[in-house]
Enzyme design. Structure first.
Site, PDB file in Angstrom:
ATOM      1  N   HIS A 197       0.836  -1.204   0.000  1.00 34.57           N
ATOM      2  CA  HIS A 197       0.000   0.000   0.000  1.00 34.57           C
ATOM      3  C   HIS A 197       0.870   1.252   0.000  1.00 34.57           C
ATOM      4  O   HIS A 197       2.075   1.202   0.248  1.00 34.57           O
ATOM      5  CB  HIS A 197      -0.900   0.021   1.243  1.00 34.57           C
ATOM      6  CG  HIS A 197      -0.128   0.069   2.532  1.00 34.57           C
ATOM      7  ND1 HIS A 197       0.473  -1.047   3.072  1.00 34.57           N
ATOM      8  CD2 HIS A 197       0.153   1.098   3.384  1.00 34.57           C
ATOM      9  CE1 HIS A 197       1.089  -0.723   4.201  1.00 34.57           C
ATOM     10  NE2 HIS A 197       0.925   0.583   4.411  1.00 34.57           N
ATOM     11  N   ARG A 201       3.956  -8.092  17.635  1.00 34.10           N
ATOM     12  CA  ARG A 201       4.790  -6.970  17.206  1.00 34.10           C
ATOM     13  C   ARG A 201       3.989  -5.684  17.339  1.00 34.10           C
ATOM     14  O   ARG A 201       2.881  -5.580  16.811  1.00 34.10           O
ATOM     15  CB  ARG A 201       5.240  -7.161  15.758  1.00 34.10           C
ATOM     16  CG  ARG A 201       6.066  -6.004  15.211  1.00 34.10           C
ATOM     17  CD  ARG A 201       6.308  -6.135  13.721  1.00 34.10           C
ATOM     18  NE  ARG A 201       7.017  -4.991  13.189  1.00 34.10           N
ATOM     19  CZ  ARG A 201       6.897  -4.525  11.953  1.00 34.10           C
ATOM     20  NH1 ARG A 201       6.082  -5.145  11.100  1.00 34.10           N
ATOM     21  NH2 ARG A 201       7.571  -3.463  11.556  1.00 34.10           N
TER      22      ARG A 201
END
Length: 895
Positions: free
Chosen positions: A825, A887
């Site tokens: 993206h 994460r």
């Protein structure tokens, strides 16, 4: 592949050796093993080392500064030559292959992340002959260089020879160039060898076979953050040749200084003479006048010396101070003398203007004839004229008997400074011009206001600040630390007294004096106590100053100044503890042209200034020389405060005041009043910005980022791929607490395929499992962070780009249950910040970011480090899947 790595290291610097070996150990832990040879450098300060080489130095002076080669530059050049010779010898004796690739490093480099992977990627683009490949350098005009491929450019003139790869053919070409016959700095020689013009010195190597040279872009290594401050190359004295042949002349040049030897300006005069290798003789004319002194000096010279010596005479009235700066090498004086005269009989003088200084240059035999002729005329006429050199030049200008004197009316050689408009400063050449565009070789001042301007000249010439090299620090180490008298004057902040406890200095060597007195009489009485204390230095701290650097005292002492103080600034205001200039009409503050560069630490150094207050360190000898430091006198302006008196008395006695902004030492805070506080202060939190700004910064901003907040020029950031940068921003404490806040709030969005997000008012094309900062009340704090911390760095990084607004700020969580990755993206931002909040390899595995157009994968980002890249069209990227753990990253879209 790299066949061997040479690391050039001075044997007397085992600290640098240990540091660079630690770099190789880090590579080894990642599976990269380089055949490393620690190569003992030639010590330019060691005559025994230099005696091993039969070398000659041409008439070399740096075109920008006029300075000769330093001892360090000579040693560095011989060290690189020795490496090249060793490569050739090893190939010819069979210990290296002819097709070897040799990595040459200086010991102050740092390998960037994924060094070997990137090296292999970059070099795979080279499909042509390459003798030398720069891995790091300082290009002078990068925008004029030709881009060969994605990561390879054809370099023009560059500085630095700290990291490059050479072939056997390259080393052989260097050896065949007779470099030792024309020894110049190695980073000037290498560009000449690939076809660059360097001040005309390329003619010395015109018949040499040139090399094919390329450079990687971006760099694969970087310099340590203190490389320049700790550089043996820059921070050593000028190299003094053993004979005149090295300078291609059988003539001599000598300065004869006749005048007072008191005051700091005389010491500065001698230091400039040493820097530019200008031989000088000092005659203190206490007993006789300058005419008699010079005549006696000339009579002491042999006939040969008289005929071969070009003599520059500088005479200063014994009631004045030296206040003269010579800032040119010998050959410049000789060349300019020839340009200004028609024959060797002429004497060139400064314009006669009734000052207390007399200057002229000519061949010693002609000066002797001139003086003797004048003396004979006076004797024959029984004239009672006051015999001095100023009168001699005055008479020569109006008498036909003395027609050998030529005035330097354009200031080619001599420039009297009356006001700042007389000169033009340069930030790149270590020289100043006059308003006619000439570059004077000697500058001098004659009034209080012009001395202030001359002191500014010191800041930008000689060892002063330069845009290319910064400031040259020559720390003086004490065998025995001096005794300190620490004087603290409490105003509002009683806790300022804790500085005595926090100073990194032996407590038994500090005598502490604390006073609440608000009367001016305190200061004069306090220095009397100091004189009785047996201390060597007087260290004063005003109660409105907060010292945050425990090593401040040692660092100020190492600067070895008679009077020196640190920069103290009130927040981000323009209010500081120093003045860059003084208005001659009223004796008060006048803004200097470099004031904001200095207080913002865009220019970092130790500056000669006319006014310094609040925190300062004074040598005992100064107080003995000027016992009435704080006493008002008739020469002062009405209404002078105690600090103005101090600085006025120092200037009148030719004691220079130096301001250091080499480090962030502390700040001014006259609003605090800790005396009324009771109990234990609460621990600062993420939400305490900006109300507890100083504490917040200390706890949450990475120390490297915080220390460079006022000046990012030497900040330690990395270009990981084209226009994508990584830099330390936050501490682990910040990251840990952000995660705790987010997990406690438990406001995570669904992410994955949940495209509608009511928090942003519509459809999210690439949804993540995240929490917006405004949802946990951290949006205002983040706004402050971006505009006060990140935006200044962005201005430095992206050519003065001004941050406009924040689009989004959120924390993303990748886990194995809901969302482990994100599709390719573009971000809806001008630039994007991405901060790693937890530890790669320990709290999660795999993951990272792939910059698709760059063909680059970025993994293992350190906790608290930020990645910054362009949004919208340029940085097409995706989040790679993690394989275990969780994460956390903090992301912000900024316009």
């Amino acid at each position: 592949m790299i066949s061997r790595t040479y690391v050039i290291n001075l044997a007397r610097r085992p600290d640098k050796k240990d540091r660079i070996l630690a770099e190789f150990l880090k590579l080894k832990e990642k599976g990269v093993e380089l055949n490393c040879v620690i190569f003992e450098a030639v010590d330019g300060n060691n005559p025994e080392h230099l005696s091993r080489f039969n070398f000659k130095i041409p008439n070399w002076t740096d075109l920008n500064s006029g300075k000769p080669m330093t001892n360090g530059e000579v040693g560095c050049a011989l060290s690189h030559w020795s490496v090249w010779k060793d490569v050739v010898d090893c190939v010819e004796n069979g210990t290296l292959d002819k097709d070897c690739r040799i990595l040459v490093l200086e010991d102050d480099v740092v390998f960037l992340d994924n060094f070997m992977e990137r090296y292999q990627t970059y070099t795979s683009e080279i499909t042509y002959n390459c003798d030398l490949l720069y891995l790091h350098r300082k290009p002078l005009n990068p925008y004029t260089e030709t881009k060969i491929s994605t990561h390879i450019v054809k370099p023009n003139k560059s500085y630095w020879a700290c990291a490059y790869v050479i072939t056997y053919q390259c080393a052989k070409k260097f050896m065949n160039a007779n470099y030792l016959e024309n020894l110049i700095p190695s980073d000037e020689f290498i560009p000449i060898m690939h076809g660059c013009n360097v001040y005309g010195f390329e003619k010395l190597f015109s018949n040499c076979e040139k090399i094919d040279c390329y450079a990687v872009q971006p760099s694969l290594v970087k310099l340590t953050s203190n490389a320049f401050n700790d550089s043996e190359t820059f921070h050593s004295g000028s190299y003094v040749p053993s004979n005149k042949f090295n300078f291609d002349t059988d003539k001599q040049f000598r300065i004869v200084y006749i005048g007072p030897t008191k005051g700091n300006s005389f010491h500065r005069f001698t230091e400039y003479c040493k820097l530019y290798l200008l031989p000088y003789k000092v005659i203190d004319e206490k007993e006789t006048n300058d005419f008699v002194s010079l005549r006696s000096e000339l009579q002491s010279l042999s006939e040969q010396d008289l005929n071969t010596t070009l003599m520059l005479v500088v005479s200063v009235n014994h009631n004045d101070f030296c206040n003269t700066i010579p800032c040119a090498p010998t050959n410049e004086f000789i060349d300019k003398y020839k340009q200004l005269t028609t024959d060797t009989n002429s004497i060139v003088s400064a314009v006669q203007n009734g000052t207390n200084k007399t200057m002229f240059i000519g061949w010693a035999n002609k000066i002797s004839e001139f003086i003797n002729h004048y003396h004979q005329k006076l004797t024959e006429s029984n004239a009672e004229t006051d015999i001095n050199l100023a009168n001699l030049l005055l008479i020569s200008s109006i008498s036909s008997d003395f027609n050998c004197v030529v005035e330097d009316v354009e200031g080619n050689l001599f420039q009297l400074i009356n006001e700042e408009s007389d000169i033009v400063f340069s930030t790149t050449t270590s020289r100043v011009n006059n308003k006619l565009g000439k570059t004077p070789s000697v500058l001098y001042a004659n009034s209080d206001s012009s001395v202030i301007v001359l002191n500014k000249v010191e800041n930008y010439t000689g060892y002063g600040w330069n845009e290319y090299y910064g400031y040259h620090v020559y720390p003086v180490k004490f065998d025995v630390l001096p005794k300190i008298y620490l004087s603290i004057r409490i105003v509002k902040n009683a806790n300022v007294t804790k500085i005595a406890e926090t100073l990194d200095y032996p407590k038994e060597l500090i005598t502490v004096s604390i006073s609440r007195s608000e009367h001016d009489s305190f200061y004069q009485a306090d220095i009397q106590k100091f004189l009785l204390s047996g201390a060597d230095y007087y260290f004063y701290i005003s109660g409105d100053c907060i010292i945050t650097r425990p090593t401040i005292l040692k660092e100020l002492l190492e600067l070895n100044k008679d009077f020196v103080g640190p920069l103290m600034r009130k927040g981000t205001e323009s209010w500081t503890n120093y003045w860059g200039d003084i208005d001659p009409s009223n004796g008060y503050y006048k803004r200097s042209f470099d004031y904001f560069d200095i207080i913002g630490r865009d220019r970092v150094g130790c500056w000669n200034v006319p006014y310094l207050a609040s925190v300062y360190l004074i040598k005992k000898s100064v107080i003995e020389q000027v016992p009435n430091l704080f006493t008002e006198n008739s020469h002062m302006w009405n209404g002078s405060n105690i600090d103005m008196r101090l600085c006025h008395n120092l200037r009148k006695n030719n004691v220079f005041m130096y301001l250091s902004n080499l480090r962030p030492y502390g700040h001014i805070d006259d609003s605090i009043n800790l005396e009324v506080l009771s109990g234990v202060p609460t621990e600062v939190t993420l939400y305490d910005l900006p109300t507890r700004k100083e504490e917040w910064e200390k706890k949450y901003l990475h120390p490297e980022f915080l220390s460079h907040l006022q000046n990012f020029k030497d900040f330690d950031y990395t270009e990981i791929c084209n226009d994508v940068y990584s830099f330390p921003l936050f501490t682990p404490a910040f990251c840990k607490e952000v995660i705790e806040v987010m997990d406690k709030a438990n406001l995570w969005s669904k992410g994955g395929d949940s495209y509608f997000d009511p928090r942003i008012g519509g459809v999210e094309s690439y949804p993540t499992q995240d929490t917006q900062l405004y949802e946990v009340g951290l949006d205002k704090q983040w706004h402050y962070v971006v505009f006060n911390y990140v935006a200044p760095f962005v201005r430095h990084l992206y050519n003065n780009y001004k941050t406009k607004d924040i689009n989004l700020a959120f924390v993303v969580k990748y886990d194995m249950e809901r969302q482990s990755e994100l599709a390719p993206h573009h971000d809806s931002s001008t630039y994007t910040l991405n901060i790693a909040l937890n530890e790669y390899g320990k709290e999660y595995t795999a993951g990272g970011c792939e910059f698709i157009r760059h063909k680059f994968i970025w993994q293992g980002q350190k906790v608290g480090y930020a990645t910054i890249h362009a949004g919208k069209l340029l940085a097409y990227h995706r989040a790679l899947p993690i394989t275990s753990g969780k994460r956390y990253i903090l992301v912000s879209f900024v316009n």
